[in-house]
Write a protein that holds these residues in place. Structure first.
Motif, short mmCIF file in Angstrom:
data_model
loop_
_atom_site.label_atom_id
_atom_site.label_comp_id
_atom_site.label_asym_id
_atom_site.label_seq_id
_atom_site.Cartn_x
_atom_site.Cartn_y
_atom_site.Cartn_z
N MET A 1 0.81 -1.18 0.00
CA MET A 1 0.00 0.00 0.00
C MET A 1 0.86 1.26 0.00
N CYS A 2 2.17 1.15 -0.07
CA CYS A 2 3.05 2.30 0.01
C CYS A 2 3.87 2.45 -1.26
N ILE A 3 4.12 3.67 -1.62
CA ILE A 3 4.97 3.98 -2.76
C ILE A 3 6.27 4.57 -2.21
N ARG A 4 7.37 4.10 -2.71
CA ARG A 4 8.67 4.60 -2.26
C ARG A 4 9.34 5.37 -3.39
N ASP A 5 10.19 6.33 -3.01
CA ASP A 5 10.89 7.09 -4.03
C ASP A 5 12.07 6.29 -4.59
N ARG A 6 12.87 6.90 -5.42
CA ARG A 6 13.98 6.19 -6.07
C ARG A 6 14.97 5.58 -5.09
N ASN A 7 15.09 6.19 -3.92
CA ASN A 7 16.01 5.70 -2.91
C ASN A 7 15.36 4.70 -1.97
N ASP A 67 -1.73 3.97 6.91
CA ASP A 67 -1.74 2.78 7.77
C ASP A 67 -3.14 2.46 8.26
N SER A 68 -3.28 1.33 8.92
CA SER A 68 -4.61 0.85 9.33
C SER A 68 -5.24 1.75 10.39
N THR A 69 -4.43 2.39 11.23
CA THR A 69 -5.01 3.30 12.22
C THR A 69 -5.64 4.50 11.53
N THR A 70 -4.97 5.04 10.53
CA THR A 70 -5.53 6.14 9.75
C THR A 70 -6.80 5.70 9.05
N LEU A 71 -6.79 4.50 8.48
CA LEU A 71 -7.98 3.97 7.83
C LEU A 71 -9.13 3.83 8.83
N SER A 97 -2.92 0.94 -5.21
CA SER A 97 -2.75 0.15 -3.99
C SER A 97 -3.72 0.62 -2.90
N ILE A 98 -3.82 1.93 -2.71
CA ILE A 98 -4.73 2.47 -1.70
C ILE A 98 -6.18 2.19 -2.10
N LEU A 99 -6.48 2.34 -3.39
CA LEU A 99 -7.84 2.05 -3.88
C LEU A 99 -8.23 0.60 -3.61
N ARG A 100 -7.29 -0.31 -3.85
CA ARG A 100 -7.53 -1.73 -3.60
C ARG A 100 -7.81 -1.97 -2.11
N THR A 101 -7.03 -1.33 -1.27
CA THR A 101 -7.21 -1.47 0.18
C THR A 101 -8.57 -0.93 0.62
N LEU A 102 -8.94 0.24 0.11
CA LEU A 102 -10.24 0.82 0.45
C LEU A 102 -11.37 -0.13 0.03
N GLU A 109 -18.73 1.23 0.95
CA GLU A 109 -20.06 1.24 1.58
C GLU A 109 -20.37 2.58 2.25
N ILE A 110 -19.34 3.29 2.71
CA ILE A 110 -19.58 4.54 3.44
C ILE A 110 -18.97 5.77 2.79
N PHE A 111 -18.16 5.57 1.76
CA PHE A 111 -17.52 6.69 1.07
C PHE A 111 -17.94 6.73 -0.39
N ASP A 112 -17.93 7.91 -0.95
CA ASP A 112 -18.01 8.07 -2.40
C ASP A 112 -16.57 8.21 -2.87
N ILE A 113 -16.03 7.16 -3.46
CA ILE A 113 -14.63 7.14 -3.89
C ILE A 113 -14.56 7.58 -5.34
#
Length: 169
Positions: A1-7, A67-71, A97-102, A109-113
């Motif tokens: 669910m995370c994107i990392r930069d070049r490093n 993360d899951s707490t934020t979700l 990745s975030i869309l898949r997790t949502l 069910e509760i959001f308009d994505i």
């Protein structure tokens, strides 16, 4: 669910907010984790204390990781807005990745994505940081994960051990 930069690094997370005449916007960018949840929870309490909420938008277009707490706090926001204001929170997100997790967690069910980029022109300010005691952080993490389990029974197997550990700790 995370994107990392070049490093291989993730950019530190940030939450910007705007509240204008009952229209609330929360903009997540970078790696949004439990360290920001005290501030997020405090801002959500401001929204919950308002009588005239017209619209709540979560802009995740610049979010790299959530993360899951934020979700769980997002679930709290969505459930409250639906029950108390009869509105669905709008979530703008293009990160696959975030869309898949949502989707997997039942947020549709509760959001308009929405995946299209909105035309929003508001002045944003930093949510500000809150020094949260460890007991309060644990309480927020516990509440967030219980809400995720409430949102979708399939989430139970993901969070049962964490909830048991937090409740016994």
């Amino acid at each position: 669910m995370c994107i990392r930069d070049r490093n291989g690094e993730m950019s530190s997370g940030k939450i910007l907010v705007s509240d204008e005449q009952g229209n609330y916007l929360l903009k997540f960018s970078g790696d949004v984790r439990v360290t920001l949840c005290g501030s997020l929870n405090r801002h959500m309490e401001t929204i919950f204390g308002s009588e005239h909420v017209k619209q709540v938008v979560v802009d995740m277009l610049e979010a790299e990781c959530v993360d899951s707490t934020t979700l769980g706090l997002m679930a709290k926001l969505g459930l409250y807005c639906r029950k108390e204001y009869n509105i669905n929170v709008q979530v703008f997100c293009q990160n696959p990745s975030i869309l898949r997790t949502l989707d997997c967690m039942g947020f549709d069910e509760i959001f308009d994505i929405v995946q299209e980029v909105p035309d929003i022109d508001v002045e944003l300010h930093d949510i500000g940081s809150v020094d949260t005691e460890i007991d309060e952080v644990q309480r927020q993490v516990l509440e967030a994960h219980k809400l995720l389990m409430q949102l979708n029974p399939d989430n139970n197997k993901e969070f049962t051990d964490l909830i048991r550990a937090l409740e016994s700790g």
